[in-house]
Scaffold this active site. Structure first.
Site, PDB file in Angstrom:
ATOM      1  N   LYS A 139      -2.152  -2.979  26.946  1.00 30.45           N
ATOM      2  CA  LYS A 139      -1.813  -2.613  25.575  1.00 30.45           C
ATOM      3  C   LYS A 139      -1.213  -3.815  24.837  1.00 30.45           C
ATOM      4  CE  LYS A 139      -1.491   2.202  26.814  1.00 30.45           C
ATOM      5  NZ  LYS A 139      -0.744   3.249  27.499  1.00 30.45           N
ATOM      6  N   GLN A 179       5.478   4.836  28.297  1.00 31.68           N
ATOM      7  CA  GLN A 179       4.393   4.973  29.270  1.00 31.68           C
ATOM      8  C   GLN A 179       4.687   6.131  30.219  1.00 31.68           C
ATOM      9  OE1 GLN A 179       1.489   3.065  29.263  1.00 31.68           O
ATOM     10  NE2 GLN A 179       0.793   4.538  30.769  1.00 31.68           N
ATOM     11  N   ASP A 195       1.744   7.631  20.052  1.00 31.42           N
ATOM     12  CA  ASP A 195       0.975   8.336  21.083  1.00 31.42           C
ATOM     13  C   ASP A 195       0.748   9.802  20.675  1.00 31.42           C
ATOM     14  OD1 ASP A 195      -0.305   7.629  23.356  1.00 31.42           O
ATOM     15  OD2 ASP A 195       1.381   7.915  24.720  1.00 31.42           O
TER      16      ASP A 195
END
Ligand code: NAP
Length: 298
Positions: free
Chosen positions: A66, A110, A133
């Site tokens: 990322k 994450q 996200d």
């Protein structure tokens, strides 16, 4: 999205040996990253921050990828790392600090977090604008209600592939295998949205005769995490099959779709790797640019 790319590309899709269109996530991700770079290098300031807790190797690889792609897109990226023994309060404090930092536009925690940590409680420290996200209650609520907000990156990436590869959705039957809040549920919402207009079915481990349910569908999205679950007998000839599931085997990463048998029946199929996972990153970066614009407009 489609209008942003060269028109003649549509006639030039790569095909598998069996004749299916290969929905190439690497290629589309690279196009999106290049497009973001053009927009951002025009003078925008965009920062993605990631939070990694513990020492899960795949998670570290995902986070590194990322950052690499964020840099290629012209973004600044920041990384906060906590040990596997971090407490709930420490993780929440790290996220709150980034949430309060005006120099940070998007925050990605994450997942999964190490056992014993409550991911939902951590995510709720994200302001909706920075929740790139799309996993907080507010972002999910906005998705359900059709309001503005960040959409979870993996199901959004599937939608981008369908658009890019001219897969018709209106009036089509779709089956999504898996009902998680990360992938399956938002995928169903996106496929059924006005303007997309597919008729989605949500399948799961209790679905009776999954093969025949899938065989009815024009679009199959497999997000179960069961290696090779979707074989040729699950696929209606000409259907689009998108593989989200990831399992690790001795020979490397394996998807939910048995690519070798499916590609000669499907009309379009994603590779694994090189398909939906690449799009997850591309959509994260698109959401981050959108986040910086939302925050600037506040
Ligand atoms: P999850 O929370 O474990 O959910 C899995 C879902 O699949 C559950 O709803 C489960 O049904 C269903 N399922 C499991 N086995 C099944 C079977 N044999 N037949 C039908 N349904 C079955 O996983 P997730 O977070 O949604 O992730 C799903 C997969 O996608 C994982 O492999 C994950 O690594 C991968 N993933 C990939 C990306 C990407 O970027 N490509 C991103 C995120 C996740 P029940 O609800 O009945 O248990």
């Amino acid at each position: 999205m489609t209008e942003n790319f060269a028109d003649n590309y549509a006639n030039n899709f790569e095909r598998t040996p069996g004749g299916a269109i290969l929905m190439d996530g690497n290629r589309l991700r690279d196009e999106i990253v290049a497009q973001l770079n053009t927009e951002i290098s025009g003078g925008l300031d965009v920062c993605l921050a990631t939070v990694l807790v513990g020492d899960d190797k795949p998670s570290r690889i995902y986070v590194n990828n990322k950052h690499r792609k964020a840099t290629e897109a012209g973004m600044v990226s920041r990384h906060v790392e906590l040990g596997a023994d971090a407490t709930q309060a420490e993780v929440e404090a790290a996220v709150s600090d980034l949430a309060a930092d005006p120099g940070v536009h998007g925050i990605l925690v994450q997942l999964p977090l190490p056992d014993g940590l409550d991911a939902d409680a951590v995510l709720e420290h994200l302001p909706p604008e920075k929740d790139v996200d799309g996993l907080t209650q507010r972002s999910m609520g906005a998705l359900v209600r059709g309001q503005q907000g960040h959409v979870p990156c993996t199901p959004l990436g599937v939608m981008r592939l369908l658009e890019r590869y001219d897969v018709a959705t209106s009036g089509k039957k779709a089956v999504v295998i898996g009902r998680s809040t990360l992938v399956g549920l938002p995928q169903v919402l996106l496929l059924g949205r006005k303007g997309v207009d597919a008729t989605p079915t949500l399948a799961h481990s209790r679905t009776d005769d999954l093969a025949s349910v899938c065989r009815e569908a024009d679009i199959v999205v497999a997000a179960a995490g069961m290696a090779g679950l979707v074989t040729a007998d699950f696929v209606k000839p000409g259907a689009a099959v998108l593989d989200v599931g990831i399992s690790r085997s001795e020979s490397g990463i394996v998807g939910d779709v048995d690519f070798d048998s499916v590609e000669s029946v499907a009309g379009a199929v994603t590779p694994m790797p090189g398909g939906t996972g690449r799009m997850t990153i591309a959509c994260l970066l698109q959401n981050t640019l959108a986040a910086s614009r939302m925050l600037a407009a506040k």
